[in-house]
Design a protein around this motif. Structure first.
Motif, mmCIF file in Angstrom:
data_model
loop_
_atom_site.group_PDB
_atom_site.id
_atom_site.type_symbol
_atom_site.label_atom_id
_atom_site.label_comp_id
_atom_site.label_asym_id
_atom_site.label_seq_id
_atom_site.Cartn_x
_atom_site.Cartn_y
_atom_site.Cartn_z
ATOM 1 N N CYS A 1 -1.598 5.249 -4.754
ATOM 2 C CA CYS A 1 -2.699 5.665 -3.868
ATOM 3 C C CYS A 1 -3.577 6.750 -4.499
ATOM 4 C CB CYS A 1 -2.103 6.180 -2.557
ATOM 5 S SG CYS A 1 -3.345 6.741 -1.389
ATOM 6 N N ARG B 1 0.852 -1.193 0.000
ATOM 7 C CA ARG B 1 0.000 0.000 0.000
ATOM 8 C C ARG B 1 0.890 1.246 0.000
ATOM 9 N NH1 ARG B 1 -2.973 -1.693 5.320
ATOM 10 N NH2 ARG B 1 -0.781 -1.947 5.828
ATOM 11 N N MET B 2 1.462 1.549 -1.165
ATOM 12 C CA MET B 2 2.402 2.672 -1.190
ATOM 13 C C MET B 2 1.816 3.892 -1.900
ATOM 14 S SD MET B 2 5.291 1.068 -3.612
ATOM 15 C CE MET B 2 5.056 0.725 -5.320
ATOM 16 N N CYS B 3 2.434 5.064 -1.606
ATOM 17 C CA CYS B 3 1.926 6.331 -2.156
ATOM 18 C C CYS B 3 1.782 6.265 -3.672
ATOM 19 C CB CYS B 3 2.842 7.489 -1.780
ATOM 20 S SG CYS B 3 2.864 7.860 -0.022
ATOM 21 N N ASP C 1 -3.645 4.074 5.459
ATOM 22 C CA ASP C 1 -4.734 4.891 4.890
ATOM 23 C C ASP C 1 -4.801 4.804 3.362
ATOM 24 O OD1 ASP C 1 -5.373 5.926 7.467
ATOM 25 O OD2 ASP C 1 -3.577 7.156 7.341
ATOM 26 N N HIS C 2 -3.943 3.969 2.786
ATOM 27 C CA HIS C 2 -3.865 3.829 1.320
ATOM 28 C C HIS C 2 -5.206 3.371 0.730
ATOM 29 C CE1 HIS C 2 -3.078 1.366 -2.299
ATOM 30 N NE2 HIS C 2 -2.134 2.248 -2.543
ATOM 31 N N PHE D 1 -5.255 12.769 1.761
ATOM 32 C CA PHE D 1 -5.909 12.158 2.936
ATOM 33 C C PHE D 1 -5.682 13.035 4.169
ATOM 34 C CE2 PHE D 1 -6.057 9.369 6.659
ATOM 35 C CZ PHE D 1 -7.317 8.812 6.484
ATOM 36 N N TYR E 1 -4.996 9.062 -3.026
ATOM 37 C CA TYR E 1 -4.802 10.370 -2.377
ATOM 38 C C TYR E 1 -3.483 11.039 -2.774
ATOM 39 C CZ TYR E 1 -8.452 8.673 0.766
ATOM 40 O OH TYR E 1 -9.619 8.193 1.286
ATOM 41 N N PHE E 2 -2.684 10.361 -3.575
ATOM 42 C CA PHE E 2 -1.342 10.868 -3.888
ATOM 43 C C PHE E 2 -1.369 11.858 -5.048
ATOM 44 C CE2 PHE E 2 3.007 9.861 -5.810
ATOM 45 C CZ PHE E 2 3.675 10.684 -4.918
ATOM 46 N N ARG F 1 5.420 6.724 1.407
ATOM 47 C CA ARG F 1 5.159 5.524 2.225
ATOM 48 C C ARG F 1 5.195 4.263 1.361
ATOM 49 N NH1 ARG F 1 2.106 7.135 6.942
ATOM 50 N NH2 ARG F 1 2.228 4.961 7.543
ATOM 51 N N CYS G 1 1.164 2.090 3.814
ATOM 52 C CA CYS G 1 0.389 3.086 4.566
ATOM 53 C C CYS G 1 -1.003 2.525 4.895
ATOM 54 C CB CYS G 1 0.264 4.347 3.726
ATOM 55 S SG CYS G 1 -0.863 5.544 4.426
ATOM 56 N N CYS H 1 -0.520 14.809 -0.010
ATOM 57 C CA CYS H 1 -1.382 13.691 0.388
ATOM 58 C C CYS H 1 -2.767 14.283 0.668
ATOM 59 C CB CYS H 1 -0.839 12.986 1.636
ATOM 60 S SG CYS H 1 -2.033 11.809 2.316
HETATM 61 S S1 SF4 Z 1 -2.917 8.138 2.253
HETATM 62 FE FE1 SF4 Z 1 -0.932 7.167 2.696
HETATM 63 S S2 SF4 Z 1 -0.385 6.113 0.788
HETATM 64 FE FE2 SF4 Z 1 -1.980 7.602 0.307
HETATM 65 S S3 SF4 Z 1 -0.856 9.430 -0.371
HETATM 66 FE FE3 SF4 Z 1 -1.332 9.658 1.820
HETATM 67 S S4 SF4 Z 1 0.506 8.877 2.842
HETATM 68 FE FE4 SF4 Z 1 0.590 8.132 0.740
#
Ligand code: SF4
Length: 214
Positions: A159, A154-156, A194-195, A178, A161-162, A189, A192, A176
């Motif tokens: 994601c 689960r990396m940025c 929250d990914h 999120f 949210y990235f 990350r 993560c 981010c």
């Molecule tokens: S929620 Fe986590 S994985 Fe997604 S962009 Fe933010 S830090 Fe990166």
């Protein structure tokens, strides 16, 4: 092409030497605490989960990328040692949730400090090399994930949210959505909690930019 292949071969030998060193250390320290590297990985994975996350056996299998039988065996031993506890899901009684006990959490923290000998090797490199190396590793991990060679993490880079290179600030070019904060390469990350997997369009956009990023 031949020259490239020869260089690839040397890089691969280099990776395998590092991997062997980490495995050896992991066995050495694990045997002091009477746990195997797989059991150590499970403890570290559970320690990184959100407090309210439900973690089934198949979540652990997906994360580790080993067989269900191996994970099942390791989880049984960790449960017998009082390091993991299993609870039945509140909404779905068929779901078994895996969490760490206090004793398991303490050991998980020790386990995450195992690669400290690698810190010493990294310490001698110039600061710029750390970020460059980290970006190269992210690109390689992503490429291997796309090819189905290693479990998805689960990396940025993958994601929803990235927001890659949203700002002109070299230190914190990304965003981010999120946490609604800018951040830099060194804070990307790899796992993560929250990914959220990005849609195909954002994945393509981020990946095309990232692969060319120096
Ligand atoms: S929620 Fe986590 S994985 Fe997604 S962009 Fe933010 S830090 Fe990166």
């Amino acid at each position: 092409m031949i020259e490239n292949l020869q260089l690839y071969q040397k890089i691969i030998v280099g990776f395998s030497k590092l991997s062997q060193a980490m495995k050896n250390k992991s066995w050495e320290r694990g045997s002091q605490r009477k746990i195997s590297p797989t059991q150590g990985q499970i403890l570290a994975f559970l320690a990184g989960r959100k407090k309210d996350a439900i973690t089934s056996l198949s979540d652990i299998v997906d994360h580790l990328g080993v067989t269900a039988a191996t994970v099942s065996d390791a989880v049984r031993i960790l449960t017998e040692k009082g390091l993991i506890k299993k609870t039945v899901g509140l909404d779905d009684k068929r779901l078994i949730n895996h969490t760490l006990t206090l004793k398991g959490l303490k050991l998980a923290q020790e386990v995450s400090e195992w690669p400290d000998f690698m810190n010493q090797a990294l310490d001698v490199l110039p600061a710029d090399d750390h970020e460059r190396l980290f970006l190269i590793l992210i690109k390689m991990i992503r490429q291997l994930q796309v090819r189905g060679e290693i479990p998805v993490s689960r990396m940025c880079a993958t994601c929803q949210y990235f927001r890659l290179n949203m700002y002109s600030d070299n230190q914190r070019p990304h965003h981010c959505a999120f946490v609604n904060e800018p951040f830099g390469n060194r804070n990307l990350r790899l796992d993560c909690p929250d990914h959220q997997e990005a849609d195909a369009q954002l994945l393509d956009k981020n990946w095309n930019e990232l692969i060319n990023k120096k």
